[in-house]
Enzyme design. Sequence first.
Site, PDB file in Angstrom:
ATOM      1  N   THR A  18       0.873  -1.186   0.000  1.00  0.00           N
ATOM      2  CA  THR A  18       0.000   0.000   0.000  1.00  0.00           C
ATOM      3  C   THR A  18       0.908   1.233   0.000  1.00  0.00           C
ATOM      4  O   THR A  18       1.206   1.782   1.056  1.00  0.00           O
ATOM      5  CB  THR A  18      -0.907   0.053   1.262  1.00  0.00           C
ATOM      6  OG1 THR A  18      -0.254  -0.655   2.314  1.00  0.00           O
ATOM      7  CG2 THR A  18      -2.265  -0.511   1.018  1.00  0.00           C
TER       8      THR A  18
ATOM      9  N   LYS B 243      -2.643  -1.587  13.863  1.00  0.00           N
ATOM     10  CA  LYS B 243      -1.341  -1.650  13.180  1.00  0.00           C
ATOM     11  C   LYS B 243      -0.762  -0.241  12.982  1.00  0.00           C
ATOM     12  O   LYS B 243       0.428   0.005  13.246  1.00  0.00           O
ATOM     13  CB  LYS B 243      -1.535  -2.351  11.833  1.00  0.00           C
ATOM     14  CG  LYS B 243      -0.399  -2.203  10.869  1.00  0.00           C
ATOM     15  CD  LYS B 243       0.811  -3.008  11.289  1.00  0.00           C
ATOM     16  CE  LYS B 243       2.005  -2.612  10.462  1.00  0.00           C
ATOM     17  NZ  LYS B 243       2.849  -3.679  10.069  1.00  0.00           N
TER      18      LYS B 243
ATOM     19  N   HIS C 292      14.455   6.400  35.657  1.00  0.00           N
ATOM     20  CA  HIS C 292      13.142   6.586  36.285  1.00  0.00           C
ATOM     21  C   HIS C 292      12.291   5.359  35.960  1.00  0.00           C
ATOM     22  O   HIS C 292      12.278   4.914  34.800  1.00  0.00           O
ATOM     23  CB  HIS C 292      12.486   7.857  35.735  1.00  0.00           C
ATOM     24  CG  HIS C 292      11.194   8.188  36.411  1.00  0.00           C
ATOM     25  ND1 HIS C 292      10.049   7.464  36.195  1.00  0.00           N
ATOM     26  CD2 HIS C 292      10.882   9.169  37.300  1.00  0.00           C
ATOM     27  CE1 HIS C 292       9.073   7.976  36.933  1.00  0.00           C
ATOM     28  NE2 HIS C 292       9.564   9.011  37.614  1.00  0.00           N
TER      29      HIS C 292
ATOM     30  N   CYS D  17       7.867   0.909   7.043  1.00  0.00           N
ATOM     31  CA  CYS D  17       6.650   0.879   7.846  1.00  0.00           C
ATOM     32  C   CYS D  17       6.506   2.089   8.751  1.00  0.00           C
ATOM     33  O   CYS D  17       5.539   2.840   8.656  1.00  0.00           O
ATOM     34  CB  CYS D  17       6.647  -0.377   8.705  1.00  0.00           C
ATOM     35  SG  CYS D  17       7.068  -1.829   7.757  1.00  0.00           S
TER      36      CYS D  17
HETATM   37  N1  SAJ Z   1      14.982   3.737  15.150  1.00  0.00           N
HETATM   38  C1  SAJ Z   1      15.534   4.823  15.814  1.00  0.00           C
HETATM   39  N2  SAJ Z   1      15.589   4.808  17.169  1.00  0.00           N
HETATM   40  C2  SAJ Z   1      15.115   3.769  17.905  1.00  0.00           C
HETATM   41  C3  SAJ Z   1      14.545   2.662  17.226  1.00  0.00           C
HETATM   42  C4  SAJ Z   1      14.493   2.679  15.854  1.00  0.00           C
HETATM   43  O1  SAJ Z   1      15.992   5.795  15.206  1.00  0.00           O
HETATM   44  O2  SAJ Z   1      15.207   3.829  19.134  1.00  0.00           O
HETATM   45  C5  SAJ Z   1      14.931   3.729  13.669  1.00  0.00           C
HETATM   46  C6  SAJ Z   1      15.720   2.595  13.037  1.00  0.00           C
HETATM   47  O3  SAJ Z   1      17.072   2.901  12.902  1.00  0.00           O
HETATM   48  C7  SAJ Z   1      15.040   2.474  11.682  1.00  0.00           C
HETATM   49  C8  SAJ Z   1      13.577   2.802  12.014  1.00  0.00           C
HETATM   50  O4  SAJ Z   1      13.599   3.464  13.265  1.00  0.00           O
HETATM   51  O5  SAJ Z   1      15.548   3.433  10.774  1.00  0.00           O
HETATM   52  C9  SAJ Z   1      12.639   1.617  12.087  1.00  0.00           C
HETATM   53  O6  SAJ Z   1      13.278   0.482  12.636  1.00  0.00           O
HETATM   54  P1  SAJ Z   1      12.581  -0.556  13.641  1.00  0.00           P
HETATM   55  O7  SAJ Z   1      13.533  -1.635  13.910  1.00  0.00           O
HETATM   56  O8  SAJ Z   1      12.049   0.139  14.826  1.00  0.00           O
HETATM   57  O9  SAJ Z   1      11.292  -1.082  12.845  1.00  0.00           O
HETATM   58  P2  SAJ Z   1      11.039  -1.744  11.379  1.00  0.00           P
HETATM   59  O10 SAJ Z   1      10.633  -0.659  10.435  1.00  0.00           O
HETATM   60  O11 SAJ Z   1      12.137  -2.652  10.960  1.00  0.00           O
HETATM   61  O12 SAJ Z   1       9.743  -2.663  11.718  1.00  0.00           O
HETATM   62  C10 SAJ Z   1       8.577  -2.062  12.298  1.00  0.00           C
HETATM   63  C11 SAJ Z   1       8.175  -2.850  13.553  1.00  0.00           C
HETATM   64  N3  SAJ Z   1       7.161  -2.101  14.312  1.00  0.00           N
HETATM   65  C12 SAJ Z   1       7.328  -1.808  15.606  1.00  0.00           C
HETATM   66  O13 SAJ Z   1       8.315  -2.101  16.238  1.00  0.00           O
HETATM   67  C13 SAJ Z   1       6.184  -1.065  16.253  1.00  0.00           C
HETATM   68  C14 SAJ Z   1       7.638  -4.210  13.147  1.00  0.00           C
HETATM   69  O14 SAJ Z   1       7.135  -4.910  14.279  1.00  0.00           O
HETATM   70  C15 SAJ Z   1       6.509  -4.045  12.127  1.00  0.00           C
HETATM   71  O15 SAJ Z   1       6.002  -5.301  11.688  1.00  0.00           O
HETATM   72  C16 SAJ Z   1       7.081  -3.350  10.917  1.00  0.00           C
HETATM   73  O16 SAJ Z   1       7.536  -2.058  11.332  1.00  0.00           O
HETATM   74  C17 SAJ Z   1       5.980  -3.234   9.877  1.00  0.00           C
HETATM   75  O17 SAJ Z   1       5.960  -4.070   8.948  1.00  0.00           O
HETATM   76  O18 SAJ Z   1       5.067  -2.415  10.050  1.00  0.00           O
END
Ligand code: SAJ
Length: 426
Positions: free
Chosen positions: A85, A216, A254, A270
């Site tokens: 999507t 989601k 905390h 995502c």
């Molecule tokens: N990031 C930060 N700081 C953090 C954590 C992450 O800057 O503290 C950045 C990462 O470097 C990256 C981005 O966020 O660029 C996303 O990475 P991620 O590992 O948090 O998530 P994704 O995109 O690989 O997968 C997410 C997951 N969603 C959640 O954790 C709520 C996954 O469970 C979902 O299935 C997926 O999106 C999706 O398909 O929607």
Amino acid sequence: MEFNTISVIGLGYIGLPTAAVIASRRKKVVGVDVNQHAVDTINKGEIHIVEPELDMIVHAAVKEGHLRATTSPEPADAFLIAVPTPFKAEGGNDHVPDLSYIEAASKAIAPVLNKGNLVILESTSPVGATERVAEVLAEARPDLTFPQSHGEDSDIRIAHCPERVLPGHVIRELVENDRVIGGMTERCSKAATALYKIFVEGECITTTARTAEMAKLTENSFRDVNIAFANELSIICDKLDINVWELIRLSNRHPRVNILQPGPGVGGHCIAVDPWFIVSETPDEARLIRAAREVNDGKPQWVIDKVNEAVGKFLSANPEKTAKEVSIACFGLAFKPDIDDLRESPALAITQKIAASNPGQTLIVEPNIEALPAGKLEGCTLVTADDALESADVVVLLVDHKPFKSIDPQQLEGCYLIDSRGIWAA
Ligand code: SAJ
């Protein structure tokens, strides 16, 4: 409800692992994709995407005859739609979700639907997309009845069940994660639960289709908003001359505070996308969610400004040097640590901008790839960490890959450092 044949529409990052895991439970799975190359690759028992363990499972499922791919839908007991999507191209910066893939998939399965079939939408979708699937199916098949008009007595059952797996851990999370299952009626939810029970060991919790869609989007928005908070803190702390990594560590002592980590921006397919599905439907109400997107999308430019500032400082400290003689090393290109996925990566976007404006040498260190992506980083050189640190004047840390964490701090001495991940500056 018995499911002998299950059809998965869309054999990408979610559809293929799901198809393979169901097939590994000895169910007959027919995967459908418009991409002939993907279909041919899978039928050879190989895969066209990168995901740990997936190759083995697909290979075994195809070899044992449980999984087969095709370009045109066939009759089945259940259909699982896992197509993308994206945003509408003509929407410009409006970030309006494009449901055309979901609609096309619905139109494609409509002719092969039979009474008693279950249709599940897995694609991450704006609220109302499952109802849209039901509408498209009903228009195409006036001879069948659907939940929106016939409720619990409908011939076809329809539900939304969003995937929530983490790239890199898909196979484990597909089985272990809890699933939110939103049926258009309770019978729809029950049927979908029976299907997921084939391979899900986590709990299957039922709700409405709209709530499941919103759940989601909420999960990824929650993370986006919290990362935005961390990113905003990092910019504030830089101005106030405070070490943000230490600050977060202290604040997280905390018992009810748990701040995430700042970075060079939010990448992936995502978290940087899904919040817009909420904003585009309720623009006046989703103020915080929009602001978080803007903060995170603004972070790459902030990092680039810091690099330019460092180059300026280096040149003032070394007046005999010209801009052409400044060597910048970028550490990390992937969208998150310890993967090779460069799609939607802020690190890649930052590196591209640095390379485009740097008249000197741009070195890249990315231990997870063998070669730089074609046509994207002209003039840059992929080197080892040691080589980069030997010749770089300015070093930019963009991804906290494991090998970067063990670099000897002495090697960094004398370089102008921009550490967007806090592994060296922490
Ligand atoms: N990031 C930060 N700081 C953090 C954590 C992450 O800057 O503290 C950045 C990462 O470097 C990256 C981005 O966020 O660029 C996303 O990475 P991620 O590992 O948090 O998530 P994704 O995109 O690989 O997968 C997410 C997951 N969603 C959640 O954790 C709520 C996954 O469970 C979902 O299935 C997926 O999106 C999706 O398909 O929607």
